[in-house]
Design a protein around this motif. Structure first.
Motif, PDB file in Angstrom:
ATOM      1  N   PHE A  14      56.035  60.607  41.370  1.00 40.74           N
ATOM      2  CA  PHE A  14      57.236  59.791  41.547  1.00 40.74           C
ATOM      3  C   PHE A  14      56.977  58.600  42.460  1.00 40.74           C
ATOM      4  O   PHE A  14      57.525  57.529  42.255  1.00 40.74           O
ATOM      5  CB  PHE A  14      58.401  60.622  42.083  1.00 40.74           C
ATOM      6  CG  PHE A  14      59.049  61.473  41.041  1.00 40.74           C
ATOM      7  CD1 PHE A  14      59.494  60.928  39.839  1.00 40.74           C
ATOM      8  CD2 PHE A  14      59.196  62.829  41.232  1.00 40.74           C
ATOM      9  CE1 PHE A  14      60.091  61.710  38.864  1.00 40.74           C
ATOM     10  CE2 PHE A  14      59.791  63.628  40.260  1.00 40.74           C
ATOM     11  CZ  PHE A  14      60.232  63.067  39.077  1.00 40.74           C
ATOM     12  N   SER A  15      56.129  58.760  43.456  1.00 37.60           N
ATOM     13  CA  SER A  15      55.870  57.643  44.371  1.00 37.60           C
ATOM     14  C   SER A  15      55.076  56.541  43.693  1.00 37.60           C
ATOM     15  O   SER A  15      55.056  55.418  44.162  1.00 37.60           O
ATOM     16  CB  SER A  15      55.131  58.136  45.624  1.00 37.60           C
ATOM     17  OG  SER A  15      53.804  58.489  45.306  1.00 37.60           O
ATOM     18  N   GLN A  16      54.416  56.867  42.579  1.00 36.72           N
ATOM     19  CA  GLN A  16      53.617  55.875  41.876  1.00 36.72           C
ATOM     20  C   GLN A  16      54.330  55.306  40.661  1.00 36.72           C
ATOM     21  O   GLN A  16      53.767  54.535  39.921  1.00 36.72           O
ATOM     22  CB  GLN A  16      52.275  56.479  41.471  1.00 36.72           C
ATOM     23  CG  GLN A  16      51.412  56.817  42.667  1.00 36.72           C
ATOM     24  CD  GLN A  16      50.094  57.447  42.270  1.00 36.72           C
ATOM     25  OE1 GLN A  16      49.881  57.813  41.123  1.00 36.72           O
ATOM     26  NE2 GLN A  16      49.207  57.565  43.224  1.00 36.72           N
ATOM     27  N   GLY A  26      57.543  41.825  50.725  1.00 34.57           N
ATOM     28  CA  GLY A  26      56.513  41.982  51.740  1.00 34.57           C
ATOM     29  C   GLY A  26      55.623  40.770  51.808  1.00 34.57           C
ATOM     30  O   GLY A  26      55.833  39.779  51.099  1.00 34.57           O
ATOM     31  N   ARG A  27      54.646  40.865  52.655  1.00 34.08           N
ATOM     32  CA  ARG A  27      53.679  39.777  52.809  1.00 34.08           C
ATOM     33  C   ARG A  27      52.528  39.953  51.829  1.00 34.08           C
ATOM     34  O   ARG A  27      52.134  41.080  51.520  1.00 34.08           O
ATOM     35  CB  ARG A  27      53.144  39.734  54.228  1.00 34.08           C
ATOM     36  CG  ARG A  27      54.217  39.343  55.217  1.00 34.08           C
ATOM     37  CD  ARG A  27      53.637  38.851  56.528  1.00 34.08           C
ATOM     38  NE  ARG A  27      54.721  38.491  57.413  1.00 34.08           N
ATOM     39  CZ  ARG A  27      55.294  37.288  57.449  1.00 34.08           C
ATOM     40  NH1 ARG A  27      54.859  36.332  56.668  1.00 34.08           N
ATOM     41  NH2 ARG A  27      56.277  37.038  58.284  1.00 34.08           N
ATOM     42  N   VAL A  28      51.996  38.828  51.378  1.00 32.75           N
ATOM     43  CA  VAL A  28      50.824  38.867  50.501  1.00 32.75           C
ATOM     44  C   VAL A  28      49.620  39.172  51.391  1.00 32.75           C
ATOM     45  O   VAL A  28      49.302  38.417  52.307  1.00 32.75           O
ATOM     46  CB  VAL A  28      50.645  37.541  49.739  1.00 32.75           C
ATOM     47  CG1 VAL A  28      49.359  37.556  48.927  1.00 32.75           C
ATOM     48  CG2 VAL A  28      51.850  37.288  48.841  1.00 32.75           C
ATOM     49  N   THR A  29      49.000  40.306  51.110  1.00 28.20           N
ATOM     50  CA  THR A  29      47.869  40.754  51.923  1.00 28.20           C
ATOM     51  C   THR A  29      46.524  40.382  51.306  1.00 28.20           C
ATOM     52  O   THR A  29      45.508  40.402  51.999  1.00 28.20           O
ATOM     53  CB  THR A  29      47.944  42.282  52.126  1.00 28.20           C
ATOM     54  OG1 THR A  29      48.112  42.920  50.853  1.00 28.20           O
ATOM     55  CG2 THR A  29      49.107  42.643  53.035  1.00 28.20           C
ATOM     56  N   HIS A  30      46.537  40.048  50.013  1.00 21.07           N
ATOM     57  CA  HIS A  30      45.284  39.670  49.341  1.00 21.07           C
ATOM     58  C   HIS A  30      45.613  38.934  48.048  1.00 21.07           C
ATOM     59  O   HIS A  30      46.615  39.227  47.403  1.00 21.07           O
ATOM     60  CB  HIS A  30      44.467  40.930  49.018  1.00 21.07           C
ATOM     61  CG  HIS A  30      43.157  40.677  48.347  1.00 21.07           C
ATOM     62  ND1 HIS A  30      42.103  40.078  48.988  1.00 21.07           N
ATOM     63  CD2 HIS A  30      42.740  40.942  47.093  1.00 21.07           C
ATOM     64  CE1 HIS A  30      41.081  39.986  48.141  1.00 21.07           C
ATOM     65  NE2 HIS A  30      41.445  40.497  46.986  1.00 21.07           N
ATOM     66  N   GLU A  38      48.388  40.875  46.014  1.00 19.20           N
ATOM     67  CA  GLU A  38      48.737  42.161  46.596  1.00 19.20           C
ATOM     68  C   GLU A  38      49.834  41.933  47.617  1.00 19.20           C
ATOM     69  O   GLU A  38      49.684  41.095  48.513  1.00 19.20           O
ATOM     70  CB  GLU A  38      47.516  42.827  47.216  1.00 19.20           C
ATOM     71  CG  GLU A  38      46.496  43.228  46.176  1.00 19.20           C
ATOM     72  CD  GLU A  38      45.272  43.925  46.742  1.00 19.20           C
ATOM     73  OE1 GLU A  38      45.330  44.401  47.899  1.00 19.20           O
ATOM     74  OE2 GLU A  38      44.266  44.001  46.018  1.00 19.20           O
ATOM     75  N   VAL A  39      50.924  42.661  47.451  1.00 16.84           N
ATOM     76  CA  VAL A  39      52.070  42.575  48.354  1.00 16.84           C
ATOM     77  C   VAL A  39      52.074  43.856  49.171  1.00 16.84           C
ATOM     78  O   VAL A  39      52.250  44.944  48.610  1.00 16.84           O
ATOM     79  CB  VAL A  39      53.384  42.409  47.558  1.00 16.84           C
ATOM     80  CG1 VAL A  39      54.571  42.310  48.497  1.00 16.84           C
ATOM     81  CG2 VAL A  39      53.307  41.194  46.643  1.00 16.84           C
ATOM     82  N   ASN A  40      51.836  43.720  50.470  1.00 18.26           N
ATOM     83  CA  ASN A  40      51.678  44.911  51.329  1.00 18.26           C
ATOM     84  C   ASN A  40      50.669  45.875  50.709  1.00 18.26           C
ATOM     85  O   ASN A  40      50.897  47.083  50.651  1.00 18.26           O
ATOM     86  CB  ASN A  40      53.010  45.614  51.575  1.00 18.26           C
ATOM     87  CG  ASN A  40      53.938  44.781  52.424  1.00 18.26           C
ATOM     88  OD1 ASN A  40      53.524  43.846  53.091  1.00 18.26           O
ATOM     89  ND2 ASN A  40      55.215  45.109  52.390  1.00 18.26           N
ATOM     90  N   ASN A  41      49.573  45.329  50.200  1.00 16.49           N
ATOM     91  CA  ASN A  41      48.466  46.068  49.580  1.00 16.49           C
ATOM     92  C   ASN A  41      48.798  46.679  48.220  1.00 16.49           C
ATOM     93  O   ASN A  41      47.985  47.405  47.663  1.00 16.49           O
ATOM     94  CB  ASN A  41      47.918  47.144  50.524  1.00 16.49           C
ATOM     95  CG  ASN A  41      47.386  46.540  51.803  1.00 16.49           C
ATOM     96  OD1 ASN A  41      46.636  45.566  51.777  1.00 16.49           O
ATOM     97  ND2 ASN A  41      47.800  47.089  52.934  1.00 16.49           N
ATOM     98  N   LEU A  42      49.957  46.372  47.652  1.00 20.52           N
ATOM     99  CA  LEU A  42      50.324  46.836  46.313  1.00 20.52           C
ATOM    100  C   LEU A  42      49.977  45.729  45.318  1.00 20.52           C
ATOM    101  O   LEU A  42      50.537  44.640  45.391  1.00 20.52           O
ATOM    102  CB  LEU A  42      51.820  47.149  46.232  1.00 20.52           C
ATOM    103  CG  LEU A  42      52.314  47.635  44.874  1.00 20.52           C
ATOM    104  CD1 LEU A  42      51.937  49.111  44.699  1.00 20.52           C
ATOM    105  CD2 LEU A  42      53.813  47.467  44.781  1.00 20.52           C
ATOM    106  N   ARG A  87      47.474  47.600  38.538  1.00 17.21           N
ATOM    107  CA  ARG A  87      48.452  46.600  38.988  1.00 17.21           C
ATOM    108  C   ARG A  87      49.816  46.820  38.350  1.00 17.21           C
ATOM    109  O   ARG A  87      49.916  47.043  37.155  1.00 17.21           O
ATOM    110  CB  ARG A  87      47.960  45.196  38.603  1.00 17.21           C
ATOM    111  CG  ARG A  87      46.555  44.901  39.077  1.00 17.21           C
ATOM    112  CD  ARG A  87      45.984  43.687  38.401  1.00 17.21           C
ATOM    113  NE  ARG A  87      45.912  43.866  36.951  1.00 17.21           N
ATOM    114  CZ  ARG A  87      45.471  42.938  36.116  1.00 17.21           C
ATOM    115  NH1 ARG A  87      45.073  41.770  36.561  1.00 17.21           N
ATOM    116  NH2 ARG A  87      45.438  43.164  34.820  1.00 17.21           N
ATOM    117  N   TRP A  88      50.861  46.699  39.174  1.00 19.03           N
ATOM    118  CA  TRP A  88      52.219  46.659  38.645  1.00 19.03           C
ATOM    119  C   TRP A  88      52.456  45.263  38.096  1.00 19.03           C
ATOM    120  O   TRP A  88      51.873  44.294  38.593  1.00 19.03           O
ATOM    121  CB  TRP A  88      53.241  46.990  39.729  1.00 19.03           C
ATOM    122  CG  TRP A  88      53.117  48.399  40.185  1.00 19.03           C
ATOM    123  CD1 TRP A  88      52.542  48.855  41.348  1.00 19.03           C
ATOM    124  CD2 TRP A  88      53.520  49.565  39.475  1.00 19.03           C
ATOM    125  NE1 TRP A  88      52.578  50.215  41.388  1.00 19.03           N
ATOM    126  CE2 TRP A  88      53.173  50.690  40.245  1.00 19.03           C
ATOM    127  CE3 TRP A  88      54.147  49.755  38.245  1.00 19.03           C
ATOM    128  CZ2 TRP A  88      53.432  51.985  39.843  1.00 19.03           C
ATOM    129  CZ3 TRP A  88      54.415  51.061  37.844  1.00 19.03           C
ATOM    130  CH2 TRP A  88      54.059  52.153  38.631  1.00 19.03           C
TER     131      TRP A  88
END
Length: 138
Positions: A14-16, A26-30, A38-42, A87-88
């Motif tokens: 469920f978390s995925q 969130g912040r772009v982390t990469h 990547e937004v907050n590593n997502l 990737r989402w």
């Protein structure tokens, strides 16, 4: 013991999962490339945007352009619920402006009409049209 393992497995599943229309912030982390951030590593793949890979014509410049635009900045992304590789898929906004439209208008990516339904066609420029296009976008 089996009940505990099953519960943990369900929690992980469920978390995925993401529902269409879900928003993340969130912040772009990469920045992986012009169409994946990547937004907050997502990892989020920009829906309907076809950017060159770093080893293709214009790929390094496109990644640098996106990095300059968004790295460490706050964004909001509306996810489709689909996932491609790790990737989402979603549409992301910086200060209310669609990142896909920005990249295409800046000549750093192309409209991927198969997924955008032509949403970004009006933003294409001579520079963007000169970039390679993935076969799945035609």
């Amino acid at each position: 013991m089996h009940y505990q393992a099953a519960t943990i497995g369900l929690l992980i599943a469920f978390s995925q999962s993401v529902c269409a229309g879900e928003w993340i912030e969130g912040r772009v982390t990469h920045v992986r490339d012009v169409d994946t951030i990547e937004v907050n590593n997502l990892p989020v793949r920009l829906n309907g945007v076809d950017g060159p890979e770093p080893n293709q014509q214009g790929g390094r410049a496109a990644k640098q352009w996106m990095t300059k635009q968004v790295l460490r900045k706050p964004v909001r992304c509306e996810l489709t619920g689909a996932k491609t590789y790790d990737r989402w898929v979603g549409t992301c906004y910086l200060d209310g402006e669609d990142l896909g439209a920005m990249a295409i208008a800046a000549g750093q990516a192309r409209d991927c009409k198969r997924y955008s339904k032509g949403k970004y066609k009006k933003f294409e420029t001579q520079q963007s049209l000169a970039l390679p296009q993935a076969s799945y976008c035609r």
